[in-house]
Design an enzyme around this catalytic site. Structure first.
Site, PDB file in Angstrom:
ATOM      1  N   ASP A  92      -1.134  -6.058   0.760  1.00 19.00           N
ATOM      2  CA  ASP A  92      -1.025  -5.431   2.078  1.00 19.00           C
ATOM      3  C   ASP A  92       0.140  -6.082   2.811  1.00 19.00           C
ATOM      4  O   ASP A  92       1.093  -6.534   2.179  1.00 19.00           O
ATOM      5  CB  ASP A  92      -2.345  -5.549   2.840  1.00 19.00           C
ATOM      6  CG  ASP A  92      -2.576  -4.380   3.799  1.00 19.00           C
ATOM      7  OD1 ASP A  92      -1.807  -4.267   4.771  1.00 19.00           O
ATOM      8  OD2 ASP A  92      -3.501  -3.600   3.578  1.00 19.00           O
ATOM      9  N   HIS A 134       3.427  -5.037   1.795  1.00 19.10           N
ATOM     10  CA  HIS A 134       3.849  -3.973   2.704  1.00 19.10           C
ATOM     11  C   HIS A 134       4.872  -4.451   3.723  1.00 19.10           C
ATOM     12  O   HIS A 134       5.144  -3.749   4.694  1.00 19.10           O
ATOM     13  CB  HIS A 134       2.637  -3.383   3.431  1.00 19.10           C
ATOM     14  CG  HIS A 134       1.666  -2.692   2.528  1.00 19.10           C
ATOM     15  ND1 HIS A 134       0.491  -2.133   2.989  1.00 19.10           N
ATOM     16  CD2 HIS A 134       1.690  -2.465   1.191  1.00 19.10           C
ATOM     17  CE1 HIS A 134      -0.174  -1.604   1.966  1.00 19.10           C
ATOM     18  NE2 HIS A 134       0.545  -1.799   0.872  1.00 19.10           N
TER      19      HIS A 134
END
Length: 327
Positions: free
Chosen positions: A159, A182
């Site tokens: 993430d 991310h």
């Protein structure tokens, strides 16, 4: 000092340290060993945290490896079963004068490190490792906190490498390597009407390697008092990043009400984009992105020309900006 010697130690439950019962003015927790979570994800999965520090001050966490064994919980989620949310490996709340140095966090069930309602926190020389398909395993999550430094960190996760939530002020991120993951994200914001803003954030000398995003600001498309001001991205290097620069005020499809977002310089960003659109700014018509400044940007697409896409964004572009900016 609290000392954990070399070795491997099973910690099958949440450990909570509360400052109100501490007698020492300064405490160092030095860990030379590896702390291991249980193979049965249910033992920790219903807890909010694995290790939590609440109301502490003048505390240093020095070294050590934290292996939460999160893969069994991720498999449960991937199979669509009735799974608990999972535990954050390290959480500091309502604390000040905290140092986190030389820590290794492996395979957290949820966030690796979370900083909530804290002041004067220094995070340095840490490593975070989880697979790129591990869900919601943010490397470092910061919100409602002031005067935070993150320096010389390596973050590989599924993430956001660093997620910056509402109420974050005076944050310095210097010399981190991110990927997979991310990228560095401010937001998501505007989940609530009464929401604190994000201000005075500096990201310097960051390297992004094969991440989904590089530098991202995201907000829900709804009315909110949230805002983003005085944010500086300086000297970032992108290596095959899908969206090196992304400002998204339509993070979740919905109505047209968005919080005001104001972002300051994007300076000295170079490298390669994995998609044709290297710079994307999708902002609200009612509350557009303003006061953006782009300078010394050189992003290519697999050795060729990249593109920009800007909607409801305004500002200045100075000197070399490749691809040509749309401000």
């Amino acid at each position: 000092m609290i000392y954990v010697p070399k070795g491997r130690y099973l910690i099958g439950r949440e450990l909570r340290f509360e400052g109100k019962i501490c007698r020492s003015r300064e405490i160092t927790l030095r860990i030379d060993g590896t702390l291991i979570g249980p193979e049965d994800y249910r033992l920790l999965g219903k807890k909010q945290n694995w290790f939590s520090f609440v109301g502490v001050h003048n505390v240093t966490l020095l070294g050590g490896s934290f292996d939460a064994k999160g893969s069994t919980l991720w498999s449960c989620k991937a199979n669509g079963q009735n799974c608990p949310e999972g535990a954050t490996t390290l959480r500091f709340m309502d604390s000040y004068n905290v140092k986190i140095i030389g820590v290794l966090s492996l395979n957290s069930q949820l966030f690796h490190i979370a900083i909530n309602r804290c002041n004067n926190v220094k995070i340095e020389g840490i490593r975070i490792i989880a697979p790129d398909d591990s869900p919601n395993t943010d490397g470092i999550h910061i919100q409602k906190s002031t005067d935070i430094e993150v320096r010389n960190a390596s973050i590989k996760t599924g993430d956001d490498c660093i997620s910056i939530g509402p109420g974050t002020k005076n944050l310095m991120v210097d010399g981190i390597t991110c990927g997979p993951g991310h990228g560095i994200s401010i937001g998501s914001l505007a989940k609530d009407l009464e929401e604190e803003g994000v201000e005075n954030v500096t990201v310097k000398k960051a390297v992004f390697v094969r991440t989904d995003n590089g530098l991202r600001i995201k907000s829900w498309p709804r009315h909110s008092k949230g805002f983003v001001e005085r944010v500086r991205f300086l000297g970032a290097r992108m290596v095959n990043v899908s969206y090196p620069i992304l400002i998204d005020q339509n993070y979740c499809p919905g109505d047209s009400y968005c919080p005001t977002e104001v972002i300051s310089p994007l300076i000295g960003i170079m490298g390669t984009s994995a998609t044709k659109v290297a710079i994307k700014m999708d902002c609200s018509e009612r509350f557009p992105c303003t006061q953006i400044r782009m300078q010394a940007i050189n992003l290519t697409y697999h050795g060729g020309a990249a593109k920009t896409s800007c909607i409801n964004a305004s500002g200045k572009q100075l000197g070399l900006v490749i691809p040509n900016g749309c401000l």
